[in-house]
Scaffold this active site. Sequence first.
Site, mmCIF file in Angstrom:
data_model
loop_
_atom_site.group_PDB
_atom_site.id
_atom_site.type_symbol
_atom_site.label_atom_id
_atom_site.label_comp_id
_atom_site.label_asym_id
_atom_site.label_seq_id
_atom_site.Cartn_x
_atom_site.Cartn_y
_atom_site.Cartn_z
ATOM 1 N N LYS A 68 51.432 -62.660 -3.041
ATOM 2 C CA LYS A 68 52.011 -61.505 -3.584
ATOM 3 C C LYS A 68 51.270 -60.297 -3.320
ATOM 4 O O LYS A 68 51.691 -58.948 -3.198
ATOM 5 C CB LYS A 68 52.402 -61.473 -4.883
ATOM 6 C CG LYS A 68 53.806 -62.667 -5.385
ATOM 7 C CD LYS A 68 53.982 -62.741 -6.765
ATOM 8 C CE LYS A 68 55.072 -63.831 -6.988
ATOM 9 N NZ LYS A 68 55.192 -63.997 -8.827
ATOM 10 N N TYR A 245 49.879 -63.512 -14.411
ATOM 11 C CA TYR A 245 51.430 -63.466 -15.370
ATOM 12 C C TYR A 245 51.413 -63.044 -16.532
ATOM 13 O O TYR A 245 50.879 -61.787 -16.861
ATOM 14 C CB TYR A 245 51.681 -64.865 -15.401
ATOM 15 C CG TYR A 245 51.750 -66.005 -14.095
ATOM 16 C CD1 TYR A 245 52.402 -65.234 -13.064
ATOM 17 C CD2 TYR A 245 50.842 -66.818 -13.919
ATOM 18 C CE1 TYR A 245 52.503 -66.208 -11.865
ATOM 19 C CE2 TYR A 245 51.109 -67.627 -12.562
ATOM 20 C CZ TYR A 245 51.868 -67.355 -11.565
ATOM 21 O OH TYR A 245 51.812 -67.702 -10.333
ATOM 22 N N VAL A 263 50.678 -70.809 -8.810
ATOM 23 C CA VAL A 263 51.081 -72.286 -9.611
ATOM 24 C C VAL A 263 50.658 -73.479 -8.808
ATOM 25 O O VAL A 263 50.755 -74.514 -9.440
ATOM 26 C CB VAL A 263 52.664 -72.260 -9.692
ATOM 27 C CG1 VAL A 263 53.084 -71.284 -10.951
ATOM 28 C CG2 VAL A 263 53.671 -72.272 -8.526
#
Length: 309
Positions: A68, A245, A263
């Site tokens: 990202k 997160y 993850v």
Amino acid sequence: MPCRTNEELQNLVEEAKREAPAGKVADYIPALEKANSSDLSAAIFYPDGTCYSAGDIKDQFTLQSISKVISLALALMDRGEEKVFSLVGQEPTGDPFNSIVKLESHSPNKPLNPMINAGALAVTHLIAGVDVTERLERLLCFIQDLTGNHSITYNKDIAESEFETAFLNRALCYFMKQHCVIDEDVEELMNLYTKQCAIEMNSLDLARMGCVLAMDGVDPLNGRQLIPFHIARICKTFMVTCGMYNASGEFAIKVGIPAKSGVSGGVMGAVPGRFGIGIYGPALDEKGNSIAGLKLLDIMSKKYSLSMF
């Protein structure tokens, strides 16, 4: 230099590995279940090219959410800040990374930031190219330049596994399409996004990429400005505020460096002006962060005074 030998780093890795049994390998993407939960590797990459590593440094893992940061940099280079942030916000969220809640309740109905799944999907939508193949190739070439490794590609099995099970991400896309955040075919975007998340590398590659960010977008080995200074600054800011997160605030207090987790168990750190860190430890805590990786960064931050605060 904070860490001066491979042995020194290995000792820290062995200490942090004790946390791994308390974590769990991601199982909502079936192909990720095959990882060994006890693995932990780490690399530190300095601007002069010196690198120290520990653990099985050649272990390959997929970037997942770490991608990202890179897709955001590329989209900003392609479209500019005004366009990107007209569709994606710049605020942290205390919700899980795959939550749809804020999309519904927030006005306008755009993702709060590029580090949650909805925001990352909107950002990937903005990567320039005529089709999925060209857009993926541009992203891969960008990552190959950032790592200095031109053999990097994506893991087809994991990409396919993610594509077949990405029902919640599809829901996010359809919601955003309804509200004109995205305007392309959802399956095309999912095809690109799942391949983006499945881009594969090792801890050394990740550490070198982190070093480029740490040096404000400059590849320290050849002096090339791979990411414009102001875009590197934006990316690092999002890493601090949203990169871990909904544990980002606690991480900023305990460790205090720009970092992004995924993850698969990867963590990329960028210690401003000093070095990059690449970590792989697939056992995750309840928020989706590498449990041994976080412990290692906590130990390193205290031992070497890494916090920027």
